[in-house]
Design a protein around this motif. Structure first.
Motif, mmCIF file in Angstrom:
data_model
loop_
_atom_site.group_PDB
_atom_site.id
_atom_site.type_symbol
_atom_site.label_atom_id
_atom_site.label_comp_id
_atom_site.label_asym_id
_atom_site.label_seq_id
_atom_site.Cartn_x
_atom_site.Cartn_y
_atom_site.Cartn_z
ATOM 1 N N VAL A 107 15.352 -3.561 -12.588
ATOM 2 C CA VAL A 107 14.293 -4.293 -11.878
ATOM 3 C C VAL A 107 13.599 -3.378 -10.867
ATOM 4 O O VAL A 107 12.376 -3.243 -10.870
ATOM 5 N N PHE A 108 14.378 -2.729 -10.024
ATOM 6 C CA PHE A 108 13.748 -1.928 -8.970
ATOM 7 C C PHE A 108 13.007 -0.727 -9.535
ATOM 8 O O PHE A 108 11.935 -0.383 -9.058
ATOM 9 N N THR A 109 13.566 -0.108 -10.554
ATOM 10 C CA THR A 109 12.854 1.017 -11.154
ATOM 11 C C THR A 109 11.517 0.542 -11.708
ATOM 12 O O THR A 109 10.482 1.173 -11.505
ATOM 13 N N TRP A 110 11.552 -0.604 -12.358
ATOM 14 C CA TRP A 110 10.308 -1.162 -12.914
ATOM 15 C C TRP A 110 9.311 -1.476 -11.806
ATOM 16 O O TRP A 110 8.131 -1.148 -11.901
ATOM 17 N N VAL A 111 9.836 -2.121 -10.759
ATOM 18 C CA VAL A 111 8.956 -2.542 -9.665
ATOM 19 C C VAL A 111 8.272 -1.331 -9.007
ATOM 20 O O VAL A 111 7.070 -1.348 -8.765
ATOM 21 N N TYR A 112 9.026 -0.275 -8.757
ATOM 22 C CA TYR A 112 8.428 0.898 -8.114
ATOM 23 C C TYR A 112 7.310 1.478 -8.979
ATOM 24 O O TYR A 112 6.296 1.932 -8.465
ATOM 25 N N LEU A 113 7.524 1.450 -10.272
ATOM 26 C CA LEU A 113 6.522 2.049 -11.157
ATOM 27 C C LEU A 113 5.321 1.129 -11.391
ATOM 28 O O LEU A 113 4.241 1.592 -11.710
ATOM 29 N N ASN A 114 5.553 -0.184 -11.249
ATOM 30 C CA ASN A 114 4.486 -1.119 -11.610
ATOM 31 C C ASN A 114 4.008 -1.966 -10.448
ATOM 32 O O ASN A 114 3.467 -3.044 -10.647
ATOM 33 N N SER B 204 0.690 -3.856 -10.405
ATOM 34 C CA SER B 204 0.427 -5.077 -11.163
ATOM 35 C C SER B 204 0.711 -6.326 -10.328
ATOM 36 O O SER B 204 0.344 -7.428 -10.733
ATOM 37 N N TYR B 205 1.351 -6.166 -9.176
ATOM 38 C CA TYR B 205 1.555 -7.332 -8.303
ATOM 39 C C TYR B 205 0.215 -7.938 -7.895
ATOM 40 O O TYR B 205 0.033 -9.149 -7.894
ATOM 41 N N GLN B 206 -0.735 -7.075 -7.586
ATOM 42 C CA GLN B 206 -2.010 -7.568 -7.063
ATOM 43 C C GLN B 206 -2.785 -8.430 -8.045
ATOM 44 O O GLN B 206 -3.564 -9.272 -7.636
ATOM 45 N N THR B 207 -2.555 -8.189 -9.340
ATOM 46 C CA THR B 207 -3.274 -8.997 -10.315
ATOM 47 C C THR B 207 -2.391 -10.078 -10.926
ATOM 48 O O THR B 207 -2.782 -10.763 -11.860
ATOM 49 N N SER B 208 -1.170 -10.215 -10.396
ATOM 50 C CA SER B 208 -0.212 -11.129 -11.020
ATOM 51 C C SER B 208 -0.494 -12.589 -10.685
ATOM 52 O O SER B 208 0.007 -13.487 -11.336
ATOM 53 N N GLY B 209 -1.267 -12.844 -9.653
ATOM 54 C CA GLY B 209 -1.513 -14.227 -9.257
ATOM 55 C C GLY B 209 -0.479 -14.753 -8.284
ATOM 56 O O GLY B 209 -0.565 -15.896 -7.840
ATOM 57 N N TYR B 210 0.520 -13.938 -7.948
ATOM 58 C CA TYR B 210 1.521 -14.376 -6.978
ATOM 59 C C TYR B 210 1.016 -14.160 -5.558
ATOM 60 O O TYR B 210 0.254 -13.231 -5.296
ATOM 61 N N LYS B 211 1.471 -15.047 -4.655
ATOM 62 C CA LYS B 211 1.007 -14.967 -3.273
ATOM 63 C C LYS B 211 1.984 -14.187 -2.403
ATOM 64 O O LYS B 211 1.615 -13.694 -1.347
ATOM 65 N N ASP C 150 0.834 -1.212 0.000
ATOM 66 C CA ASP C 150 0.000 0.000 0.000
ATOM 67 C C ASP C 150 0.866 1.259 0.000
ATOM 68 O O ASP C 150 0.599 2.215 -0.720
ATOM 69 N N ARG C 151 1.910 1.226 0.796
ATOM 70 C CA ARG C 151 2.776 2.407 0.865
ATOM 71 C C ARG C 151 3.577 2.580 -0.425
ATOM 72 O O ARG C 151 3.851 3.698 -0.853
ATOM 73 N N LEU C 152 3.946 1.461 -1.038
ATOM 74 C CA LEU C 152 4.674 1.547 -2.314
ATOM 75 C C LEU C 152 3.779 2.137 -3.397
ATOM 76 O O LEU C 152 4.229 2.918 -4.226
ATOM 77 N N ILE C 153 2.512 1.761 -3.363
ATOM 78 C CA ILE C 153 1.583 2.285 -4.371
ATOM 79 C C ILE C 153 1.461 3.801 -4.222
ATOM 80 O O ILE C 153 1.367 4.533 -5.206
ATOM 81 N N LEU C 154 1.514 4.260 -2.989
ATOM 82 C CA LEU C 154 1.458 5.710 -2.760
ATOM 83 C C LEU C 154 2.773 6.399 -3.131
ATOM 84 O O LEU C 154 2.863 7.619 -3.131
ATOM 85 N N GLY C 155 3.806 5.598 -3.401
ATOM 86 C CA GLY C 155 5.089 6.178 -3.783
ATOM 87 C C GLY C 155 5.918 6.632 -2.592
ATOM 88 O O GLY C 155 6.791 7.491 -2.714
#
Lengths: 164, 170
Positions: free
Chosen positions: B57-64, B67-74, B15-20
């Motif tokens: 990787v990290f730059t991508w992850v921060y921006l995206n 998409s983790y929530q819909t990725s199907g990963y637990k 949640d905090r990552l989504i807020l940046g």
């Protein structure tokens, strides 16, 4: 039983590591819907792989962290939208250079306006064409009328026809 | 490691990552970078290029992160790992040098301990698949066997991998 067999095939491991083909991935998602208990096993596998990876963690050079932090500081403080303004970072230690053209001299519009503009230009051309066309037609008719000496005005026809 | 976030739950972190939130971003890096770097080094055994992969990787992850929530990963880590491997493979493959052997310099790693016990064919297929990210079609062509055979071999290898994982980290 089928589920146990499916799990034992190592499909979850393949999926977590990203080794599955598209068809297998689709099948996997279907199985997840059919067997919700699969979810627990997926989490178990993910945790196992996580522990395995942490067992051979290697500290990356400090320079990597600096670059990572730097890259999003730019994006966070620069033109800035997108992240709900939650960037309570210390003041940036770089100079922000605005490469936009001078305010007020230029405007930027959405690209959909291009279509609209093209449409308006085409419409104007078509209207211009008709304007010239009918003007010439009109001039021609007038010329002919002059030649034959026959003037007819729509109202005069009606009147003359009625009077007959 | 940021002490204020040390006991944050994964969901709260996301949640905090989504807020940046920059603190959350730093925390994510501190928590997972070393484990991911270990993985990257196996795929890209050149320090500078491995570092580049990490930054990407990290730059991508921060921006995206959404998409983790819909990725199907637990778990967050598994999702990060998947993306990391994907990006590392893109960096790693010099076309034209696709040989199943001599891929790895680290002979002590977890995966090495796993695959040295496999029969030769399984070993080769697993390595081409995991380290090179090749499709079964490509592997079949390289090994001059049918795709069905490659799938069978890979499945045998993955069965063994599952057993290896659950024996070692249960």
């Amino acid at each position: 039983m089928e589920l146990k067999f499916y799990i034992e095939s190592g499909i979850i491991e393949s999926y977590v590591l990203g080794l599955v083909s598209e068809a297998e991935a689709e099948e996997f998602q279907l199985m997840r819907k059919l067997y919700p208990e699969l979810e627990t096993e997926i989490e178990v596998v993910e945790r196992r792989i996580e522990r395995a990876a942490f067992d051979e963690a290697v500290l990356p050079p400090a320079e990597v962290k600096d670059r990572v932090m730097q890259s999003f500081r730019w994006e966070g403080n620069g033109a800035g939208a997108g992240f709900g303004g939650a960037t309570a970072d210390p003041p940036p230690n770089y100079t922000f250079i605005n490469i936009q053209p001078k305010d007020g001299d230029q405007i930027t519009v959405h690209k959909n306006w291009r279509l609209f503009f093209i449409f308006v230009v085409l419409l104007a051309k078509i209207l211009l064409f008709f304007a010239i066309f009918y003007f010439l037609k009109y001039a021609q008719v007038k010329e002919e009328q002059k030649k034959t000496g026959l003037y007819y005005h729509p109202s005069s026809i009606t009147v003359s026809q009625v009077s007959k | 490691m940021r002490r204020d976030l040390a006991h944050i739950s994964e969901q709260a972190l996301i949640d905090r990552l989504i807020l940046g939130d920059p603190a959350a971003r730093e925390f994510l890096y501190d928590r997972y970078a070393a484990a991911l770097y270990g993985v990257v080094l196996q795929l890209v055994p050149v320090k500078d290029r491995a570092s580049d992969v990490m930054v990407r990787v990290f730059t991508w992850v921060y921006l995206n992160i959404k998409s983790y929530q819909t990725s199907g990963y637990k778990t967050l880590f598994a999702w990060l790992l998947r993306k990391t491997r994907e990006m590392a493979i893109k960096e790693a493959i010099p076309e034209g040098s696709l040989i199943g052997t001599e891929l790895i310099r680290n002979e002590e790693g977890v995966l090495q301990r796993f695959y040295v016990r496999l029969p030769t064919a399984e070993q080769q297929v697993f390595r081409l698949c995991y380290f090179r990210g090749l499709s079964t079609t490509t592997i079949a062509r390289m090994m001059a066997i049918s795709e069905g055979q490659v799938n069978e071999i890979l499945e045998a290898a993955m069965k063994a991998f599952r057993k290896f994982l659950s024996d070692t980290w249960n």
